[in-house]
Design a protein around this motif. Structure first.
Motif, PDB file in Angstrom:
ATOM      1  N   VAL A  16       0.657  -1.086  -0.019  1.00 39.25           N
ATOM      2  CA  VAL A  16       0.004  -0.077  -0.210  1.00 39.25           C
ATOM      3  C   VAL A  16       0.917   1.499  -0.004  1.00 39.25           C
ATOM      4  N   VAL A  17       0.595   2.225  -0.789  1.00 41.09           N
ATOM      5  CA  VAL A  17       1.298   3.558  -0.772  1.00 41.09           C
ATOM      6  C   VAL A  17      -0.186   4.584  -0.837  1.00 41.09           C
ATOM      7  N   LEU A  18      -0.158   5.473   0.235  1.00 41.93           N
ATOM      8  CA  LEU A  18      -1.292   6.194   0.421  1.00 41.93           C
ATOM      9  C   LEU A  18      -0.619   7.666   0.219  1.00 41.93           C
ATOM     10  N   LEU A  19      -1.162   8.274  -0.987  1.00 42.91           N
ATOM     11  CA  LEU A  19      -0.710   9.567  -1.300  1.00 42.91           C
ATOM     12  C   LEU A  19      -1.640  10.744  -0.588  1.00 42.91           C
ATOM     13  N   GLU A  20      -1.020  11.637   0.043  1.00 44.23           N
ATOM     14  CA  GLU A  20      -2.103  12.761   0.720  1.00 44.23           C
ATOM     15  C   GLU A  20      -1.694  14.004   0.004  1.00 44.23           C
ATOM     16  N   ARG A  21      -2.644  14.976  -0.410  1.00 47.46           N
ATOM     17  CA  ARG A  21      -2.507  15.879  -1.059  1.00 47.46           C
ATOM     18  C   ARG A  21      -1.827  17.236  -0.169  1.00 47.46           C
ATOM     19  N   PHE A  22      -2.154  16.997   0.971  1.00 50.70           N
ATOM     20  CA  PHE A  22      -1.597  18.250   2.039  1.00 50.70           C
ATOM     21  C   PHE A  22      -0.862  17.640   3.016  1.00 50.70           C
ATOM     22  N   ALA A  23      -0.474  18.523   3.963  1.00 47.79           N
ATOM     23  CA  ALA A  23       0.426  18.193   5.081  1.00 47.79           C
ATOM     24  C   ALA A  23      -0.552  17.579   6.156  1.00 47.79           C
ATOM     25  N   PRO A  24       0.038  16.818   7.042  1.00 44.97           N
ATOM     26  CA  PRO A  24      -0.907  16.276   8.390  1.00 44.97           C
ATOM     27  C   PRO A  24      -1.631  17.434   8.969  1.00 44.97           C
ATOM     28  N   GLY A  25      -2.886  17.031   9.218  1.00 41.54           N
ATOM     29  CA  GLY A  25      -3.888  17.864  10.014  1.00 41.54           C
ATOM     30  C   GLY A  25      -4.421  19.047   9.358  1.00 41.54           C
ATOM     31  N   HIS A  26      -4.304  19.114   8.013  1.00 45.01           N
ATOM     32  CA  HIS A  26      -4.693  20.259   7.054  1.00 45.01           C
ATOM     33  C   HIS A  26      -6.248  20.420   7.483  1.00 45.01           C
ATOM     34  N   THR A  27      -6.646  21.676   7.081  1.00 48.06           N
ATOM     35  CA  THR A  27      -8.104  22.212   7.330  1.00 48.06           C
ATOM     36  C   THR A  27      -8.805  22.434   5.867  1.00 48.06           C
ATOM     37  N   HIS A  28      -8.230  21.672   5.000  1.00 52.17           N
ATOM     38  CA  HIS A  28      -8.793  21.937   3.645  1.00 52.17           C
ATOM     39  C   HIS A  28     -10.214  21.301   3.129  1.00 52.17           C
ATOM     40  N   GLY A  29     -10.187  20.338   3.956  1.00 53.19           N
ATOM     41  CA  GLY A  29     -11.187  19.229   3.431  1.00 53.19           C
ATOM     42  C   GLY A  29     -12.514  19.133   4.136  1.00 53.19           C
ATOM     43  N   ALA A  30     -12.571  17.866   4.459  1.00 52.92           N
ATOM     44  CA  ALA A  30     -13.851  17.498   5.298  1.00 52.92           C
ATOM     45  C   ALA A  30     -13.631  16.572   6.442  1.00 52.92           C
ATOM     46  N   SER A  31     -12.365  16.454   6.946  1.00 48.91           N
ATOM     47  CA  SER A  31     -12.070  15.429   7.886  1.00 48.91           C
ATOM     48  C   SER A  31     -11.181  16.141   9.247  1.00 48.91           C
ATOM     49  N   HIS A  32     -11.214  17.500   9.350  1.00 53.00           N
ATOM     50  CA  HIS A  32     -10.417  18.062  10.233  1.00 53.00           C
ATOM     51  C   HIS A  32     -11.282  18.547  11.565  1.00 53.00           C
ATOM     52  N   GLY A  33     -10.444  18.860  12.406  1.00 56.39           N
ATOM     53  CA  GLY A  33     -11.114  19.519  13.732  1.00 56.39           C
ATOM     54  C   GLY A  33     -10.997  18.227  14.537  1.00 56.39           C
ATOM     55  N   ALA A  34     -11.803  18.449  16.001  1.00 55.84           N
ATOM     56  CA  ALA A  34     -11.884  17.504  17.032  1.00 55.84           C
ATOM     57  C   ALA A  34     -12.971  16.806  17.167  1.00 55.84           C
ATOM     58  N   SER A  35     -14.048  17.058  16.462  1.00 53.88           N
ATOM     59  CA  SER A  35     -15.402  16.345  16.882  1.00 53.88           C
ATOM     60  C   SER A  35     -16.332  16.008  15.566  1.00 53.88           C
ATOM     61  N   ARG A  36     -16.602  14.739  15.313  1.00 47.05           N
ATOM     62  CA  ARG A  36     -17.904  14.238  14.387  1.00 47.05           C
ATOM     63  C   ARG A  36     -18.750  13.553  15.022  1.00 47.05           C
ATOM     64  N   ILE A  37     -19.825  13.398  14.786  1.00 46.99           N
ATOM     65  CA  ILE A  37     -21.000  12.841  15.467  1.00 46.99           C
ATOM     66  C   ILE A  37     -20.777  11.451  14.914  1.00 46.99           C
TER      67      ILE A  37
END
Length: 345
Positions: A16-37
Motif C-alpha cells: 500500500v502507498v497512500l498519497l495525501e494532497r496536503f500536510a498532516p492535520g490540514h483544514t482544507h477538506g472535510a475531515s479536520h477538527g476535534a469532533s464528528r458525530i
C-alpha cells in the motif's frame, strides 16, 4: 476514507502507498477538527449495519494504536415526529437500544437544549475526534507496512488496462493493479464525468457554553426548513451547524470566509434553541460537503478503480467500515447495492 482503506488493506497484507494532497492535520477538506458525530440512529437498515461495523472497528483502531478516539455521550433526535419515528422503528427492528423521553425529562437532563416536540434518546451515540482518528488510521497503516506520503498531490489517474492504473504526481509516476480514489471535493477533477456530486462550503460554529461542566448529548434537530446538528467539542465549545446549506465552491479556490447572513441565522438559532450557550460568542468553522443527489455514498469499483466519494456531510462516523468495504472491493467483492455508482459509468 483513504487512510481507512490503507489501514484495512495493509492489515490484509497488501502493498500500500497512500498519497495525501496536503500536510498532516490540514483544514482544507472535510475531515479536520476535534469532533464528528457517531451514531447508529438511521432510518435505513444498511446504514445501521455499517455504523455497527464502524463501532467495532473504531474500538479495534483504539486498541491497535493505544489512543482513545470515540466517546459515547448518548444522543437525541428531536423536532418533527415523522422522521424520528422512522429512525426509532429502524433501530428497534435492528435491536439497537433507544427510548422516547418526556419533554420535562429531556429538559431536566440537558438544560442546554430547548425541546418542544418529540425527543428520542439513543445511548450508542457520541463523538469521534476527527484529527486524531485520521492520524491513528495512518499510524496503524504504517505499522502494518503501508507507505504514507504527505504533500503529494495526484495530478492524474489513468486506467491503462484491466490490472494497470497510472498515477501521476509532480515527482513521479506510479503503476498499480488497483487504485482507491478517496479525494473528497477533488473527486470530480480527478475522475471527470464518473459521478455527479455537489461541492459546498459549510460553516458550522463553536459556541461558548454558559456552564462548561454541563452534560450535552450529540443532537439532531429535525425541522421543516433547515436540519440542525450539534455536539460538545471538549476545549472548543458546543458545535452546531445547518446541514448542507452552503454555497457551491471550487475546492482549489475557497475563501474560507464566514458568510454573514448564514452566520447570523445560526446565531439566531442558538439564541432560540440552545439556552446553554452564549449565542454571540462563536468561533466559525469552514469545511466542505461533497454531496450526491440522494445523499447516499459512492463506494464502488469500476474496472481497476475503487471510488470512495460523496459522503454528503454524514460519512465520517463510518470511516473504518468504509475502508473495509474498499479493501473488499479491491479483493473482488461486489459493491453494496445502496453505494453503487448510479450516475455516469
Amino acid at each position: 476514507m483513504g487512510s481507512a482503506a490503507a489501514w484495512s488493506l495493509a492489515r490484509r497484507g497488501a502493498d500500500v502507498v497512500l498519497l495525501e494532497r496536503f500536510a498532516p492535520g490540514h483544514t482544507h477538506g472535510a475531515s479536520h477538527g476535534a469532533s464528528r458525530i457517531f451514531r447508529l440512529a438511521y432510518a435505513q437498515p444498511d446504514y445501521i449495519a455499517l455504523a455497527r461495523r464502524a463501532l467495532d472497528l473504531w474500538h479495534k483502531l483504539e486498541s491497535e494504536t493505544g489512543h482513545p478516539l470515540l466517546d459515547l455521550t448518548g444522543g437525541v433526535d428531536h423536532g418533527l415526529l415523522a422522521p424520528i419515528e422512522d429512525i426509532a422503528g429502524a433501530l428497534a427492528a435492528s435491536g439497537v437500544p433507544g427510548q422516547w423521553m418526556a419533554l420535562e425529562e429531556a429538559a431536566a437532563r440537558w438544560p442546554g437544549l430547548r425541546f418542544t416536540g418529540p425527543v428520542f434518546f439513543h445511548p450508542s451515540t457520541g463523538r469521534v475526534h476527527a484529527d486524531n482518528a485520521v492520524a491513528a488510521l495512518q499510524s496503524a497503516a504504517i505499522t502494518r507496512g503501508a507507505v504514507v506520503r504527505h504533500e503529494t498531490p495526484v495530478l492524474s489517474v489513468t486506467v491503462r488496462g484491466d490490472d494497470d492504473v497510472e498515477v501521476v504526481t509532480a515527482g513521479e509516476t506510479l503503476r498499480a493493479r488497483r487504485v482507491v480514489v478517496a479525494a473528497g471535493a477533488w473527486t470530480p477533477k480527478l475522475l471527470p464525468g464518473l459521478l455527479q456530486v455537489r461541492v459546498t462550503q459549510e460553516q458550522p460554529a463553536h459556541f461558548a457554553p454558559l456552564d462548561p461542566a454541563a452534560e450535552w448529548p450529540s443532537f439532531i434537530h429535525h425541522r421543516p426548513d433547515l436540519g440542525v446538528y450539534g455536539l460538545a467539542t471538549p476545549g472548543e465549545g458546543i458545535k452546531a451547524g445547518f446541514h448542507g446549506t452552503g454555497p457551491e465552491v471550487d475546492p482549489d479556490h475557497r475563501d474560507y470566509a464566514e458568510e454573514p447572513r448564514s452566520a447570523a441565522q445560526l446565531r439566531d438559532y442558538a439564541r432560540e434553541w440552545l439556552p446553554g450557550v452564549d449565542p454571540d460568542a462563536t468561533t466559525p468553522i469552514s469545511c466542505t460537503y461533497t454531496t450526491t443527489p440522494t445523499s447516499d455514498f459512492v463506494i464502488d469499483r469500476t474496472g481497476p478503480l475503487v471510488v470512495l466519494a460523496g459522503f454528503s456531510g454524514h460519512g465520517f462516523k463510518f470511516t473504518p467500515a468504509i475502508g473495509e468495504l474498499a479493501a473488499d472491493l479491491v479483493g473482488g467483492a461486489p459493491a453494496v447495492a445502496r453505494f453503487r455508482l448510479p450516475y455516469a459509468r
